[in-house]
Design an enzyme around this catalytic site. Structure first.
Site, mmCIF file in Angstrom:
data_model
loop_
_atom_site.group_PDB
_atom_site.id
_atom_site.type_symbol
_atom_site.label_atom_id
_atom_site.label_comp_id
_atom_site.label_asym_id
_atom_site.label_seq_id
_atom_site.Cartn_x
_atom_site.Cartn_y
_atom_site.Cartn_z
ATOM 1 N N HIS A 108 0.834 -1.211 0.000
ATOM 2 C CA HIS A 108 0.000 0.000 0.000
ATOM 3 C C HIS A 108 0.859 1.246 0.000
ATOM 4 C CE1 HIS A 108 0.469 -1.554 4.114
ATOM 5 N NE2 HIS A 108 0.559 -0.279 4.488
HETATM 6 P P1 AMP Z 1 1.584 0.474 7.424
HETATM 7 O O1 AMP Z 1 2.323 0.779 8.670
HETATM 8 O O2 AMP Z 1 2.282 1.076 6.215
HETATM 9 O O3 AMP Z 1 1.271 -0.987 7.235
HETATM 10 O O4 AMP Z 1 0.222 1.266 7.513
HETATM 11 C C1 AMP Z 1 -1.020 0.657 7.554
HETATM 12 C C2 AMP Z 1 -2.073 1.733 7.479
HETATM 13 O O5 AMP Z 1 -3.338 1.085 7.404
HETATM 14 C C3 AMP Z 1 -2.121 2.669 8.675
HETATM 15 O O6 AMP Z 1 -2.078 4.012 8.219
HETATM 16 C C4 AMP Z 1 -3.442 2.342 9.365
HETATM 17 O O7 AMP Z 1 -4.065 3.481 9.898
HETATM 18 C C5 AMP Z 1 -4.262 1.744 8.254
HETATM 19 N N1 AMP Z 1 -5.209 0.709 8.642
HETATM 20 C C6 AMP Z 1 -5.090 -0.223 9.614
HETATM 21 N N2 AMP Z 1 -6.114 -1.093 9.579
HETATM 22 C C7 AMP Z 1 -6.901 -0.699 8.548
HETATM 23 C C8 AMP Z 1 -8.104 -1.196 7.984
HETATM 24 N N3 AMP Z 1 -8.697 -2.297 8.468
HETATM 25 N N4 AMP Z 1 -8.635 -0.547 6.921
HETATM 26 C C9 AMP Z 1 -8.050 0.569 6.422
HETATM 27 N N5 AMP Z 1 -6.918 1.090 6.912
HETATM 28 C C10 AMP Z 1 -6.345 0.461 7.961
#
Ligand code: AMP
Ligand code: ZN
Length: 191
Positions: A108
């Site tokens: 992502h």
């Molecule tokens: P990372 O540290 O790059 O894996 O970031 C993951 C991101 O996903 C963070 O900004 C979280 O706030 C976001 N996040 C966590 N769980 C969910 C979810 N179920 N749906 C959408 N975003 C999420």
């Protein structure tokens, strides 16, 4: 027993909680736009006034599994995100990047507004993950793949160093003592 899933390349098992993005990618409340290759969603715990994630529709676990063949997809993810914010948030400044060590499964790309004004932004780790070299430039990822066939990720030790860095404002030289001071200070940068 915890439910686990394997990533598409048979690498490390992924804990069930880390698969949350896959569910959100299918939730119309969170989907902002999509095409046959990628989907852009709202981050569920936004760390700024505007915080989006661009994900491939196919099962790419993380930066670690990327190869040269993914370059066109990665370019498309950036372009798609740029088009989205230009169309919907013209006057807002955004940063694009990948976390060097992602917590959530499925590649992502973060698109986050530079205000960093959000209740969900609570910890030093949150702050440093977007304001230090832990936040990787998506163009550099493409260059790495073109030149080396894989992404040059910082070591675990280096990542920990980034996370442990003293707080520093991303807009000026202020070094706040703690998160409440930083958050009060951030308001002074808002127009
Ligand atoms: P990372 O540290 O790059 O894996 O970031 C993951 C991101 O996903 C963070 O900004 C979280 O706030 C976001 N996040 C966590 N769980 C969910 C979810 N179920 N749906 C959408 N975003 C999420
Ligand atoms: Zn400042």
């Amino acid at each position: 027993m915890k439910r686990k899933a394997e990533d598409s390349h048979g690498a490390k098992p992924v804990p069930f909680w880390a698969m949350g993005l896959l569910k959100t990618m299918k939730d119309p409340k969170y989907i902002l736009n999509s095409d046959n290759q990628i989907t852009i969603i709202k981050d569920m715990y936004p760390k700024a006034r505007h915080h989006f994630l661009v994900l491939p529709n196919t099962d790419i676990g993380s930066l670690k599994t990327l190869t040269k063949d993914h370059v066109p997809l990665l370019q498309h993810m950036i372009k798609f995100g740029q088009n989205y914010v230009e169309e919907h948030h013209q006057s807002v400044a955004f940063k694009f990047g990948y976390h060097a060590e992602a917590s959530m499964f499925r590649l992502h790309l973060h698109i986050i507004s530079e205000d960093m004004d959000s209740l969900a932004l609570k910890t030093k780790k949150h702050w440093n993950s977007f304001t230090t070299e832990f936040f990787l430039n998506p163009q550099q990822i493409i260059t790495d793949l073109r030149e080396n066939g894989q992404v040059q990720l910082p070591t675990k030790e280096k990542c920990k160093e980034y996370m442990d860095m003293p707080l520093k404002c991303h807009k000026c030289e202020l070094k706040p003592k703690n998160m409440p001071e930083l958050k009060r200070h951030l308001l002074t940068h808002l127009v």
